[in-house]
Write a protein that holds these residues in place. Sequence first.
Motif, mmCIF file in Angstrom:
data_model
loop_
_atom_site.group_PDB
_atom_site.id
_atom_site.type_symbol
_atom_site.label_atom_id
_atom_site.label_comp_id
_atom_site.label_asym_id
_atom_site.label_seq_id
_atom_site.Cartn_x
_atom_site.Cartn_y
_atom_site.Cartn_z
ATOM 1 N N VAL A 133 26.512 26.902 1.745
ATOM 2 C CA VAL A 133 26.109 25.849 0.811
ATOM 3 C C VAL A 133 25.157 24.889 1.521
ATOM 4 C CG1 VAL A 133 26.932 23.916 -0.612
ATOM 5 C CG2 VAL A 133 28.310 25.983 -0.406
ATOM 6 N N VAL A 134 24.149 24.425 0.786
ATOM 7 C CA VAL A 134 23.267 23.367 1.277
ATOM 8 C C VAL A 134 23.449 22.160 0.365
ATOM 9 C CG1 VAL A 134 20.893 22.617 1.662
ATOM 10 C CG2 VAL A 134 21.555 24.964 2.206
ATOM 11 N N LEU A 135 23.814 21.033 0.942
ATOM 12 C CA LEU A 135 23.883 19.775 0.203
ATOM 13 C C LEU A 135 22.488 19.167 0.286
ATOM 14 C CD1 LEU A 135 27.306 18.422 1.488
ATOM 15 C CD2 LEU A 135 26.823 19.784 -0.552
ATOM 16 N N VAL A 136 21.747 19.252 -0.800
ATOM 17 C CA VAL A 136 20.321 18.925 -0.819
ATOM 18 C C VAL A 136 20.098 17.415 -0.747
ATOM 19 C CG1 VAL A 136 18.174 19.131 -2.123
ATOM 20 C CG2 VAL A 136 19.839 21.005 -2.144
ATOM 21 N N ASN A 137 19.269 17.014 0.221
ATOM 22 C CA ASN A 137 18.853 15.622 0.354
ATOM 23 C C ASN A 137 17.447 15.419 -0.207
ATOM 24 O OD1 ASN A 137 21.225 14.946 1.765
ATOM 25 N ND2 ASN A 137 20.310 15.598 3.688
ATOM 26 N N GLU A 138 16.572 16.408 0.017
ATOM 27 C CA GLU A 138 15.189 16.341 -0.440
ATOM 28 C C GLU A 138 14.790 17.702 -0.986
ATOM 29 O OE1 GLU A 138 12.332 14.750 2.389
ATOM 30 O OE2 GLU A 138 14.008 13.961 3.552
ATOM 31 N N MET A 139 13.836 17.700 -1.952
ATOM 32 C CA MET A 139 13.350 18.973 -2.463
ATOM 33 C C MET A 139 11.936 18.830 -2.968
ATOM 34 S SD MET A 139 14.993 19.612 -6.264
ATOM 35 C CE MET A 139 15.883 20.926 -5.599
ATOM 36 N N ASP A 140 11.261 19.969 -2.983
ATOM 37 C CA ASP A 140 9.921 20.070 -3.536
ATOM 38 C C ASP A 140 9.906 21.335 -4.368
ATOM 39 O OD1 ASP A 140 7.159 19.419 -3.873
ATOM 40 O OD2 ASP A 140 6.673 20.985 -2.417
ATOM 41 N N PHE A 141 9.339 21.266 -5.568
ATOM 42 C CA PHE A 141 9.304 22.453 -6.413
ATOM 43 C C PHE A 141 8.055 22.467 -7.263
ATOM 44 C CE2 PHE A 141 11.670 19.227 -8.696
ATOM 45 C CZ PHE A 141 11.083 19.227 -9.951
ATOM 46 N N SER A 142 7.682 23.660 -7.686
ATOM 47 C CA SER A 142 6.583 23.848 -8.630
ATOM 48 C C SER A 142 6.934 25.036 -9.500
ATOM 49 C CB SER A 142 5.272 24.100 -7.887
ATOM 50 O OG SER A 142 5.372 25.259 -7.097
ATOM 51 N N SER A 143 6.486 25.007 -10.733
ATOM 52 C CA SER A 143 6.829 26.095 -11.652
ATOM 53 C C SER A 143 6.010 27.330 -11.339
ATOM 54 C CB SER A 143 6.603 25.669 -13.103
ATOM 55 O OG SER A 143 5.222 25.595 -13.370
ATOM 56 N N LYS A 144 6.437 28.464 -11.890
ATOM 57 C CA LYS A 144 5.737 29.728 -11.697
ATOM 58 C C LYS A 144 4.316 29.651 -12.240
ATOM 59 C CE LYS A 144 8.903 31.725 -14.093
ATOM 60 N NZ LYS A 144 9.746 32.664 -14.817
ATOM 61 N N GLN A 145 4.127 28.908 -13.322
ATOM 62 C CA GLN A 145 2.848 28.869 -14.013
ATOM 63 C C GLN A 145 2.021 27.625 -13.677
ATOM 64 O OE1 GLN A 145 1.833 31.460 -15.855
ATOM 65 N NE2 GLN A 145 3.738 32.468 -15.304
ATOM 66 N N GLU A 146 2.498 26.788 -12.782
ATOM 67 C CA GLU A 146 1.797 25.537 -12.502
ATOM 68 C C GLU A 146 0.373 25.795 -12.057
ATOM 69 O OE1 GLU A 146 3.428 21.795 -10.461
ATOM 70 O OE2 GLU A 146 2.424 22.938 -8.899
ATOM 71 N N ASN A 147 -0.543 25.038 -12.640
ATOM 72 C CA ASN A 147 -1.969 25.080 -12.319
ATOM 73 C C ASN A 147 -2.617 26.433 -12.574
ATOM 74 O OD1 ASN A 147 -1.874 22.394 -11.518
ATOM 75 N ND2 ASN A 147 -1.295 22.952 -9.432
ATOM 76 N N LYS A 148 -1.982 27.317 -13.317
ATOM 77 C CA LYS A 148 -2.578 28.588 -13.699
ATOM 78 C C LYS A 148 -2.874 28.531 -15.187
ATOM 79 C CE LYS A 148 -0.217 31.432 -10.298
ATOM 80 N NZ LYS A 148 0.685 32.565 -10.113
ATOM 81 N N PRO A 149 -4.156 28.370 -15.580
ATOM 82 C CA PRO A 149 -4.462 28.292 -17.003
ATOM 83 C C PRO A 149 -4.147 29.597 -17.711
ATOM 84 C CG PRO A 149 -6.459 28.039 -15.648
ATOM 85 C CD PRO A 149 -5.306 28.234 -14.724
ATOM 86 N N GLN A 150 -3.636 29.468 -18.922
ATOM 87 C CA GLN A 150 -3.360 30.652 -19.713
ATOM 88 C C GLN A 150 -4.662 31.144 -20.320
ATOM 89 O OE1 GLN A 150 -0.441 29.625 -22.613
ATOM 90 N NE2 GLN A 150 1.134 29.180 -21.106
ATOM 91 N N GLN A 151 -4.778 32.448 -20.489
ATOM 92 C CA GLN A 151 -5.973 33.004 -21.100
ATOM 93 C C GLN A 151 -6.069 32.546 -22.535
ATOM 94 O OE1 GLN A 151 -5.667 37.207 -20.592
ATOM 95 N NE2 GLN A 151 -6.534 37.136 -18.545
ATOM 96 N N ASN A 152 -7.288 32.375 -23.013
ATOM 97 C CA ASN A 152 -7.598 31.964 -24.378
ATOM 98 C C ASN A 152 -7.129 30.553 -24.695
ATOM 99 O OD1 ASN A 152 -8.641 34.540 -24.801
ATOM 100 N ND2 ASN A 152 -6.664 35.318 -25.471
ATOM 101 N N GLN A 153 -6.795 29.748 -23.691
ATOM 102 C CA GLN A 153 -6.385 28.369 -23.919
ATOM 103 C C GLN A 153 -7.621 27.498 -23.722
ATOM 104 O OE1 GLN A 153 -3.549 26.860 -21.114
ATOM 105 N NE2 GLN A 153 -2.904 25.197 -22.433
#
Length: 132
Positions: free
Chosen positions: A92-112
């Motif tokens: 187990v890790v008792l989280v003190n700090e974290m950084d995250f980004s989504s799978k789709q972050e900063n990736k434009p969708q086609q036809n958008q």
Amino acid sequence: MTINTVIFSGNLGGDCTTRSTANGKLIATFSLPVKQGYGEHEKISWVQCRMFGVKAEKLPIYLTRGTKVTVIGQFLLESWTGKDGIEKTTAVVLVNEMDFSSKQENKPQQNQPLASQTESATSHQLDDDIPF
């Protein structure tokens, strides 16, 4: 002097879940894969990560399966006796700090349209609802 700090990074194996303790304290839980070794000797272990209190409230919105997460926290081994009478242990890790980004972050969708791409990327990056 003893130092107990670990840093793990990986893609979530499942969605983050939350639960409350008997006294109402919120606990967010999610799992990260940790690779050991290399080549044919490579092994993957899953580490359970936990975050408590106010920081844990909104995590399920942002932490879904596949999200890239880096956590910094304290490492511990939890042991218990299962219903079958066998003693079990989990990392187990008792989280003190974290950084995250989504799978789709900063990736434009086609036809958008370009305006929508900029608006969605900006609103995600400037989201003030994130509690940390």
